[in-house]
Each structure stands twice: as structure tokens, then as C-alpha cells.
Design a protein around this motif. Structure first.
Motif, mmCIF file in Angstrom:
data_model
loop_
_atom_site.group_PDB
_atom_site.id
_atom_site.type_symbol
_atom_site.label_atom_id
_atom_site.label_comp_id
_atom_site.label_asym_id
_atom_site.label_seq_id
_atom_site.Cartn_x
_atom_site.Cartn_y
_atom_site.Cartn_z
ATOM 1 N N ASP A 4 0.761 -1.160 0.130
ATOM 2 C CA ASP A 4 0.034 0.036 -0.191
ATOM 3 C C ASP A 4 0.943 1.309 -0.090
ATOM 4 N N ALA A 5 2.012 1.116 0.440
ATOM 5 C CA ALA A 5 2.775 2.537 0.929
ATOM 6 C C ALA A 5 3.312 2.646 -0.580
ATOM 7 N N VAL A 6 3.833 1.694 -1.155
ATOM 8 C CA VAL A 6 4.397 2.065 -2.709
ATOM 9 C C VAL A 6 3.318 2.486 -3.598
ATOM 10 N N THR A 7 2.215 1.862 -3.521
ATOM 11 C CA THR A 7 1.161 2.133 -4.269
ATOM 12 C C THR A 7 0.910 3.745 -4.259
ATOM 13 N N GLU A 8 0.827 4.184 -2.906
ATOM 14 C CA GLU A 8 0.634 5.731 -2.633
ATOM 15 C C GLU A 8 1.525 6.517 -3.125
ATOM 16 N N ILE A 9 2.878 5.922 -3.024
ATOM 17 C CA ILE A 9 4.126 6.689 -3.574
ATOM 18 C C ILE A 9 3.851 7.173 -5.372
ATOM 19 N N ARG A 52 13.520 9.026 -4.238
ATOM 20 C CA ARG A 52 13.742 9.387 -2.614
ATOM 21 C C ARG A 52 12.597 8.840 -1.845
ATOM 22 N N ARG A 53 11.241 8.680 -2.243
ATOM 23 C CA ARG A 53 10.356 8.070 -1.037
ATOM 24 C C ARG A 53 10.713 6.647 -0.942
ATOM 25 N N LEU A 54 10.998 5.964 -2.026
ATOM 26 C CA LEU A 54 11.183 4.516 -1.882
ATOM 27 C C LEU A 54 12.382 4.177 -0.791
ATOM 28 N N ARG A 55 13.488 4.903 -1.063
ATOM 29 C CA ARG A 55 14.748 4.728 0.080
ATOM 30 C C ARG A 55 14.275 5.249 1.388
ATOM 31 N N ASP A 56 13.205 6.279 1.577
ATOM 32 C CA ASP A 56 12.743 6.354 2.786
ATOM 33 C C ASP A 56 11.990 5.182 3.420
ATOM 34 N N LEU A 57 11.340 4.602 2.620
ATOM 35 C CA LEU A 57 10.517 3.444 3.057
ATOM 36 C C LEU A 57 11.449 2.070 3.163
ATOM 37 N N VAL A 121 1.054 1.381 -12.292
ATOM 38 C CA VAL A 121 -0.003 2.432 -12.105
ATOM 39 C C VAL A 121 -0.344 2.966 -13.309
ATOM 40 N N ARG A 122 -1.708 2.880 -13.851
ATOM 41 C CA ARG A 122 -1.995 3.503 -15.183
ATOM 42 C C ARG A 122 -2.931 4.674 -14.792
ATOM 43 N N PRO A 123 -2.350 5.859 -14.655
ATOM 44 C CA PRO A 123 -2.867 7.113 -14.212
ATOM 45 C C PRO A 123 -3.901 7.512 -14.949
ATOM 46 N N ALA A 124 -4.024 7.332 -16.318
ATOM 47 C CA ALA A 124 -5.059 7.838 -17.290
ATOM 48 C C ALA A 124 -6.319 7.285 -17.114
ATOM 49 N N GLU A 125 -6.318 5.822 -16.365
ATOM 50 C CA GLU A 125 -7.552 5.016 -16.625
ATOM 51 C C GLU A 125 -7.911 4.778 -14.839
ATOM 52 N N ASP A 126 -6.739 5.368 -14.055
ATOM 53 C CA ASP A 126 -6.904 5.114 -12.267
ATOM 54 C C ASP A 126 -6.967 3.737 -11.976
ATOM 55 N N ASP A 127 -6.050 2.777 -12.760
ATOM 56 C CA ASP A 127 -5.950 1.532 -12.569
ATOM 57 C C ASP A 127 -4.779 1.117 -11.775
ATOM 58 N N VAL A 128 -4.722 0.424 -10.647
ATOM 59 C CA VAL A 128 -3.667 -0.010 -10.139
ATOM 60 C C VAL A 128 -3.232 -1.542 -10.088
ATOM 61 N N TYR A 129 -2.419 -2.068 -10.620
ATOM 62 C CA TYR A 129 -1.966 -3.665 -10.667
ATOM 63 C C TYR A 129 -0.867 -3.896 -9.615
ATOM 64 N N VAL A 130 -0.933 -4.697 -8.789
ATOM 65 C CA VAL A 130 0.151 -4.994 -7.678
ATOM 66 C C VAL A 130 0.240 -6.370 -7.517
ATOM 67 N N ALA A 131 1.472 -6.902 -7.432
ATOM 68 C CA ALA A 131 1.706 -8.502 -7.372
ATOM 69 C C ALA A 131 2.572 -8.754 -6.418
#
Length: 264
Positions: A4-9, A52-57, A121-131
Motif C-alpha cells: 500500500d505504501a508504494v502504491t501511494e507513492i 527518494r520516497r522508496l529509499r525512505d521506505l 499504475v495506469r494514471p489515465a485510467e486510474d488503474d492499479v495492478y500489484v503482485a
């Protein structure tokens, strides 16, 4: 939770650096990175923010597409570091520049040379795929499983990016196209083509270049959903091992069928 944290980033970065520039790029915002390949201020700003944010995470090397273009030695982290991030800040840059919505923001987490988590993350469609390795694939929070493709090759739909193939292989692919329902060049964006394979819009993908930020995210999405992705000699894909040629398919049977019919 890491997923969830990476998705938000990735989503927040798209809102800051990418979406405001879609169909609003100024002349000085686009430059040629290598012959035939462009880069934009959105690519660079997004990669800086994400890295930067991934390194913080999780404090680990970040192998980003744009940073690696400037310093190819960064790729060694995928083999040398116990854990590394992969980032493609704007996959499908040429589409983005042309005002087409086929672009994506992608990341993956690699441990001991193996992809263990991935995000598209597909910003134009607001789709998020994670595995997540061993846990499955989700689209917008809903589990995804790729159904087997039709057994008859005449009913298979696929995409083959032939730009980087040698002339003999390119000719063979072209001559075999009639064996399938459809064989297109794809969208020129792995972050779109892998989800289309995952969702059943196509049944196979053929690539020559296997840059890790392009393929590590999508391969994990596909394989965790029941699909198959291997190099053309049958060996498994690994983001830490440079090797040309990759065939992704809905299932093992269709992988074998397409490999036999499409390639010499």
C-alpha cells in the motif's frame, strides 16, 4: 504495509509530476535520450520523487531508468545488493508525448536477483495492478487470475514488438502472423501490454529487449496470476540477468504453441 505504501507513492507522484503535463508539454520539456527515444521533464521529476520516497521506505539502491541512462553501472545493484528497487517513472514516454493515454508508472522490489513485489499504475485510467511473490495479483484491490487461452492458435491474439529483432526473425514473425486471430505491434508500453494480457485482451507478448524496469513488474503480475513468461530458450526471466528475447503467454500450453509457430 509495503504494498500500500508504494502504491501511494506512485499514485501521488503521478498526480504531481505526470498528470498535469499530459497533453500540456512545452517545447523544451521533451528531448532525445538516444536515437529514436525521447525523455521528458515528467520522466525525470517523477523518478526523483519516487526514488527518494522508496529509499525512505526501505533503504536499498534504486535502479531507475533515467538514472541508469546516465550511469549504467547502477544496474550492478540488481546482482550485488541483497535488495534493490526498480523504477520506470513513465513507461510509454513516446505515447505520453503524443498525447495518447497508453503510459504507466512502474516499480518492483528485487531480492537476491528475484522480483518479489511489483506495481503498475495506469494514471489515465486510474488503474492499479500489484503482485507479491507467492501471494497473487490484484487489480484495484480485486484478485486477478488469467484464464487459459484457446487451444487453437487461430483464436489467439498477441503482440510482437519487432523493432529490435534481427531481420531473419522479423521476417519469420511476419510470415507467421496469419496463423493467429491478430498479431499487432502492441502499444509500445509494457505497463499497458502486460495488463492487457492479464485481463484477457490478448494472449501472448513477444519482446526482444528485456530491460528490467520494463519487464520485472509485468512478469510478476502475469506469473502470479497463472500466466507464463520465459526467455525464448525456455529459461526463466530474471531482472538481474541480462538476456534478450522474452515470450509471455496466458498459460504454458499457449507459450509452447506460440514459441513453435512464431519463431524459427
Amino acid at each position: 504495509m509495503l504494498i500500500d505504501a508504494v502504491t501511494e507513492i506512485l499514485r501521488e507522484t503521478a498526480e504531481i509530476a505526470i498528470l498535469p503535463r499530459f497533453r500540456a508539454l512545452a517545447a523544451g520539456d521533451v528531448s532525445e535520450k538516444t536515437p529514436g527515444e525521447v525523455v521528458t521533464v515528467a520522466d525525470r521529476e517523477a523518478e526523483d520523487l519516487i526514488s527518494r520516497r522508496l529509499r525512505d521506505l526501505l533503504d536499498a539502491p534504486v535502479v531507475g531508468e533515467e538514472a541508469t541512462a546516465a550511469d549504467p553501472a547502477l544496474l550492478s545493484a540488481l546482482q550485488a545488493a541483497p535488495t534493490a528497487w526498480l523504477v520506470d517513472p513513465l513507461d510509454g514516454t513516446a505515447n505520453f508525448v503524443a498525447g495518447r493515454p497508453e503510459y504507466a508508472v512502474m516499480a518492483a522490489l528485487v531480492r537476491s536477483g528475484e522480483t518479489v513485489a511489483s506495481w503498475v499504475v495506469r494514471p489515465a485510467e486510474d488503474d492499479v495492478y500489484v503482485a507479491e511473490l507467492g501471494s497473487g495479483t490484484w487489480r484495484n484491490g480485486i484478485p486477478v487470475h488469467r484464464a487459459p487461452a484457446p487451444a487453437d492458435p487461430a483464436h489467439l491474439r498477441g503482440a510482437a514488438l519487432t523493432r529490435f529483432l534481427d531481420d531473419a526473425t522479423k521476417a519469420h514473425v511476419s510470415s507467421a502472423a496469419h496463423r493467429f486471430t491478430a498479431l499487432t505491434p502492441g502499444t509500445k508500453c509494457a505497463g499497458v501490454d502486460y495488463p492487457r494480457l492479464l485481463n484477457g485482451d490478448q494472449d501472448f507478448l513477444l519482446f526482444h529487449r528485456t530491460l528490467p524496469w520494463d519487464h520485472a513488474p509485468g512478469v510478476l503480475l502475469l506469473t502470479e496470476a497463472g500466466g507464463t513468461a520465459r526467455h525464448l530458450d525456455g529459461t526463466p526471466y530474471s531482472p538481474s540477468i541480462p538476456k534478450a528475447g522474452l515470450l509471455a503467454a496466458a498459460d504454458e500450453a499457449s507459450w509452447q504453441t506460440v514459441r513453435t509457430l512464431l519463431l524459427p
